[in-house]
Design a protein around this motif. Structure first.
Motif, short mmCIF file in Angstrom:
data_model
loop_
_atom_site.label_atom_id
_atom_site.label_comp_id
_atom_site.label_asym_id
_atom_site.label_seq_id
_atom_site.Cartn_x
_atom_site.Cartn_y
_atom_site.Cartn_z
N LEU A 93 6.63 17.75 58.48
CA LEU A 93 6.89 19.04 58.39
C LEU A 93 6.36 19.71 59.88
CD1 LEU A 93 6.11 19.77 54.85
CD2 LEU A 93 8.44 19.94 55.80
N PHE A 96 8.67 21.55 62.51
CA PHE A 96 9.16 22.77 61.85
C PHE A 96 8.16 23.87 61.93
CE2 PHE A 96 11.07 19.53 59.27
CZ PHE A 96 12.48 19.71 59.67
N ARG A 97 7.01 23.69 61.84
CA ARG A 97 5.96 24.73 61.86
C ARG A 97 5.71 25.15 63.38
NH1 ARG A 97 3.35 21.64 57.25
NH2 ARG A 97 3.64 22.90 55.49
N PHE A 285 17.15 22.17 58.39
CA PHE A 285 16.03 21.80 57.76
C PHE A 285 16.28 20.40 57.09
CE2 PHE A 285 13.15 20.94 54.37
CZ PHE A 285 11.79 21.07 54.92
N THR A 306 6.20 23.02 51.24
CA THR A 306 7.39 23.67 52.26
C THR A 306 7.41 25.13 52.22
OG1 THR A 306 9.11 23.44 50.50
CG2 THR A 306 8.53 21.61 51.96
N ILE A 309 6.98 27.50 55.30
CA ILE A 309 8.12 27.34 56.31
C ILE A 309 9.49 28.35 55.70
CG2 ILE A 309 10.00 25.87 57.24
CD1 ILE A 309 7.71 23.61 57.03
N PHE A 321 16.32 27.20 58.11
CA PHE A 321 14.93 26.60 57.44
C PHE A 321 14.81 27.60 56.08
CE2 PHE A 321 12.88 25.85 61.92
CZ PHE A 321 13.59 24.85 62.20
#
Length: 356
Positions: A93, A96-97, A285, A306, A309, A321
């Motif tokens: 993850l 994405f962060r 995502f 999650t 996000i 996302f």
């Protein structure tokens, strides 16, 4: 001849056999539930992720807005946290962060307010409670019966429907695999991706197997779907995806636009957002997380991991996302309107089909 005044209408005290799905996480607001109930259907507050005080306020808001019956949807899951692979999942993850410029959160546990939520429903005399992922405990069922509260359970197989009948629920929802978001599969041990039985097949088999009223769900969005469900022996339909575009819904505008733009080819069953199989519109995502080959944590742990996000994506209006739960009948759903107008259109179409 089919009648649009069914036993479900009498059981719940509603005018039309339409139940709005309890879409937890934002869309199924108090405002939407009240609007659907005012229009003659059974509005449902999606309460599964709501903190107790927020739930109290939402129920009070519904009661201020309407004196018609309504439902509150909660989880009846026995799932417990499992963060044993947290480091591995957080690594997947991290990109994405990084892109969204958010820090990795410190996570210790998932919130579970389901018992408190049920107690609040009892205390505030909610007319109908619906459950997903299983059944209420025996003492809860007894308390609901003593309080005059009707219970609806979601089922994705005949066996689940029979268990619901044995538990003495008032009605059961036959949820076909076309349905959007999480369906009510009791256990993933036998069906890791959820029971994949379509609505057309599931409804008549459940109708034949139980004596309690059956509500059809999954891919139903218009009057044709309602009439088909009644012809299969259901006494009402539960509709979710179409109400995502209701003016009273809490659906993010970017999410709504994705629903408008998508079609029947654009959804998949995925565990990548929550750890439980759910039908969602494909986005970056889902594609990129699944490309990592990382197995999601079980529900509710992965849903908790999650959340930051998804929350950040909603703030930015970034639908790539966000969890875009939706069913398969997307070409039938292409415009926003008040919930009452949606119900009017569905019923008008249904009446035309049967010649009322």
């Amino acid at each position: 001849m089919l009648s649009l005044q069914t036993g479900i209408c009498h059981l719940f005290g509603i005018d039309v056999p339409i139940i709005q799905a309890g879409m937890a996480g934002g869309p199924a607001t108090a405002k939407l539930a009240a609007a659907v109930s005012e229009a003659g259907g059974l509005g449902t507050l999606g309460a599964a992720y709501m903190e107790p005080e927020a739930l109290r306020k939402a129920i009070a808001d519904i009661k201020k807005a309407t004196d018609k019956p309504f439902a509150v949807n909660i989880f009846a899951s026995k799932d417990t946290d499992d963060f044993s692979r947290l480091v591995e999942v957080q690594r997947a993850l991290a990109p994405f962060r990084k892109e969204m410029k958010i820090e990795e959160p410190h996570i210790t546990s998932s919130s579970d307010w389901s018992r408190q939520q049920f107690d609040i429903c009892l205390e505030m005399e909610v007319p109908v409670v619906s459950t997903a992922f299983g059944l209420l405990e025996k003492e809860q069922m007894e308390a609901a019966k003593a309080a005059g509260i009707q219970i609806i359970a979601m089922a994705t197989t005949v066996e689940e429907a029979q268990l619901a009948e044995k538990a003495e629920v008032g009605a059961v929802v036959a949820q076909g695999s076309e349905a959007g978001g999480h369906r009510g599969t009791f256990s993933l041990k036998a069906h890791p991706a959820g029971a994949q039985i379509g609505t057309m097949s599931l409804v008549p088999q459940i109708v034949d197997a139980v004596k309690i009223p059956v509500i059809a769900a999954g891919g139903i969005a218009d009057g044709r779907g309602l009439i088909a469900a009644l012809a299969l022996g259901a006494e009402a339909v539960q509709i979710g995806t179409r109400f995502l575009l209701a003016e009273e819904a809490g659906t993010h505008p970017a999410y709504q636009q994705k629903v408008i733009d998508a079609n029947e080819e654009h959804t998949i069953i995925t565990k990548s957002f929550s750890g439980r199989p759910a039908r969602a519109i494909k986005n970056r995502f889902l594609a990129e997380f699944e490309e990592t080959g990382t197995r999601p944590l079980p529900f509710p742990s992965h849903n908790t991991v999650t959340r930051d996000i998804r929350t950040a994506a909603a703030k930015e209006g970034n639908s790539e996302f966000m969890s875009l739960w939706a069913g398969q009948s997307l070409r039938l759903i292409n415009s926003k309107s008040p919930a009452a107008e949606m119900i009017r259109e569905i019923m008008e179409d249904a009446r035309c089909i049967i010649g009322e």
